[in-house]
Design a protein around this motif. Structure first.
Motif, PDB file in Angstrom:
ATOM      1  N   UNK A   1      12.845  57.267  65.996  1.00  0.00           N
ATOM      2  CA  UNK A   1      11.767  56.082  66.158  1.00  0.00           C
ATOM      3  C   UNK A   1      12.064  55.422  67.223  1.00  0.00           C
ATOM      4  N   UNK A   2      10.904  54.933  68.125  1.00  0.00           N
ATOM      5  CA  UNK A   2      11.273  54.069  69.246  1.00  0.00           C
ATOM      6  C   UNK A   2      12.122  52.943  69.129  1.00  0.00           C
TER       7      UNK A   2
ATOM      8  N   UNK B   1      18.097  55.869  70.355  1.00  0.00           N
ATOM      9  CA  UNK B   1      17.590  56.581  71.746  1.00  0.00           C
ATOM     10  C   UNK B   1      18.703  56.458  72.835  1.00  0.00           C
ATOM     11  N   UNK B   2      19.443  55.528  73.107  1.00  0.00           N
ATOM     12  CA  UNK B   2      20.360  55.316  73.942  1.00  0.00           C
ATOM     13  C   UNK B   2      21.450  56.508  74.034  1.00  0.00           C
ATOM     14  N   UNK B   3      21.743  56.744  72.690  1.00  0.00           N
ATOM     15  CA  UNK B   3      22.865  57.909  72.645  1.00  0.00           C
ATOM     16  C   UNK B   3      21.990  59.051  73.004  1.00  0.00           C
ATOM     17  N   UNK B   4      20.710  59.493  72.480  1.00  0.00           N
ATOM     18  CA  UNK B   4      20.370  60.593  72.931  1.00  0.00           C
ATOM     19  C   UNK B   4      20.148  60.994  74.330  1.00  0.00           C
ATOM     20  N   UNK B   5      19.666  59.628  74.964  1.00  0.00           N
ATOM     21  CA  UNK B   5      19.602  59.745  76.573  1.00  0.00           C
ATOM     22  C   UNK B   5      20.817  59.961  77.102  1.00  0.00           C
ATOM     23  N   UNK B   6      21.934  59.307  76.733  1.00  0.00           N
ATOM     24  CA  UNK B   6      23.378  59.391  77.182  1.00  0.00           C
ATOM     25  C   UNK B   6      23.857  60.848  77.087  1.00  0.00           C
ATOM     26  N   UNK B   7      23.449  61.591  76.010  1.00  0.00           N
ATOM     27  CA  UNK B   7      24.028  62.962  76.078  1.00  0.00           C
ATOM     28  C   UNK B   7      23.096  64.062  76.538  1.00  0.00           C
ATOM     29  N   UNK B   8      22.080  63.521  77.056  1.00  0.00           N
ATOM     30  CA  UNK B   8      21.180  64.352  77.822  1.00  0.00           C
ATOM     31  C   UNK B   8      19.816  64.781  77.481  1.00  0.00           C
TER      32      UNK B   8
ATOM     33  N   UNK C   1       3.799  63.365  78.425  1.00  0.00           N
ATOM     34  CA  UNK C   1       4.959  63.824  77.321  1.00  0.00           C
ATOM     35  C   UNK C   1       4.340  64.145  75.921  1.00  0.00           C
ATOM     36  N   UNK C   2       5.249  65.022  75.215  1.00  0.00           N
ATOM     37  CA  UNK C   2       4.616  65.432  73.903  1.00  0.00           C
ATOM     38  C   UNK C   2       4.559  64.357  72.939  1.00  0.00           C
ATOM     39  N   UNK C   3       3.848  64.195  71.929  1.00  0.00           N
ATOM     40  CA  UNK C   3       4.001  63.328  71.057  1.00  0.00           C
ATOM     41  C   UNK C   3       4.258  63.922  69.680  1.00  0.00           C
ATOM     42  N   UNK C   4       5.210  63.402  68.733  1.00  0.00           N
ATOM     43  CA  UNK C   4       5.386  63.970  67.474  1.00  0.00           C
ATOM     44  C   UNK C   4       4.570  63.512  66.593  1.00  0.00           C
ATOM     45  N   UNK C   5       3.930  64.194  65.623  1.00  0.00           N
ATOM     46  CA  UNK C   5       2.901  63.910  64.895  1.00  0.00           C
ATOM     47  C   UNK C   5       3.381  64.511  63.379  1.00  0.00           C
ATOM     48  N   UNK C   6       2.691  64.106  62.317  1.00  0.00           N
ATOM     49  CA  UNK C   6       2.708  64.789  61.128  1.00  0.00           C
ATOM     50  C   UNK C   6       1.752  64.648  60.358  1.00  0.00           C
ATOM     51  N   UNK C   7       1.399  65.575  59.097  1.00  0.00           N
ATOM     52  CA  UNK C   7       0.529  65.654  58.345  1.00  0.00           C
ATOM     53  C   UNK C   7       1.008  66.119  57.198  1.00  0.00           C
ATOM     54  N   UNK C   8       1.127  65.207  56.071  1.00  0.00           N
ATOM     55  CA  UNK C   8       1.688  65.290  54.605  1.00  0.00           C
ATOM     56  C   UNK C   8       0.903  66.400  53.736  1.00  0.00           C
ATOM     57  N   UNK C   9       1.338  67.175  53.560  1.00  0.00           N
ATOM     58  CA  UNK C   9       0.836  68.456  52.495  1.00  0.00           C
ATOM     59  C   UNK C   9       1.061  68.169  51.115  1.00  0.00           C
TER      60      UNK C   9
END
Length: 160
Positions: A126-127, A133-140, A152-160
């Motif tokens: 989640x933005x 977010x900082x952790x993930x960017x720091x580790x690549x 950039x790609x967007x994460x999307x969902x559709x509940x079933x």
């Protein structure tokens, strides 16, 4: 605080199974996890269902207390014709945040993914979860794109 121990979970080990459910439930109750605990169904069946899939989990323990969890689920990259690993949950209990436990767990996740021949790790975040977010960017980790002109790609969902 004891030395933090990072291990690959054994889904058949009852201590590990309880730890997975306990830490994931704590994460689910956190605002970053949606603010609602796991359902009784999820609590009762989560570990057995993970064990039936190409998945693995990494746990962090402070002594005997479970304090962190990463669930990783194998997918497949058609472009690379190799497995990929989706980092589905990254959770550290509130009392142990800021100690780089997530970073250490993700190091093991990456080692295990490489051993499986994976071409990449993916995750969603989640933005508004700025520390993550900082952790993930720091580790690549970085935003996913194929051609910068396409964005950039967007994460999307559709509940079933």
């Amino acid at each position: 605080m004891n030395a933090i121990r990072i291990v690959e979970a054994d889904y058949r080990n009852p201590v590990h199974a309880r730890a997975i459910v306990e830490v994931l439930d704590a994460y689910a109750r956190d605002p970053a996890g949606g603010g609602e605990g796991l359902s009784e169904h999820a609590r009762a069946h989560l570990v057995e269902e993970l064990a039936r899939r190409p998945a693995y989990s990494v746990l962090a323990f402070d002594g005997e207390q479970p304090v962190g969890l990463v669930n990783a689920i194998e997918g497949f990259s058609t472009f690379k014709c190799r497995p990929l690993v989706n980092v589905h949950d990254v959770a550290v209990v509130a009392s142990h945040r800021g100690l780089r436990i997530a970073e250490r767990m993700l190091e093991l996740v990456e080692q295990l993914a490489r051993a499986r021949g994976a071409c990449k790790l993916t995750l969603e975040v989640l933005e508004g979860n700025r520390p993550a977010v900082r952790l993930y960017q720091r580790i690549g980790f970085e935003g996913y794109q194929l051609d910068p002109a396409m964005g950039q790609a967007r994460f999307m969902q559709k509940w079933l």
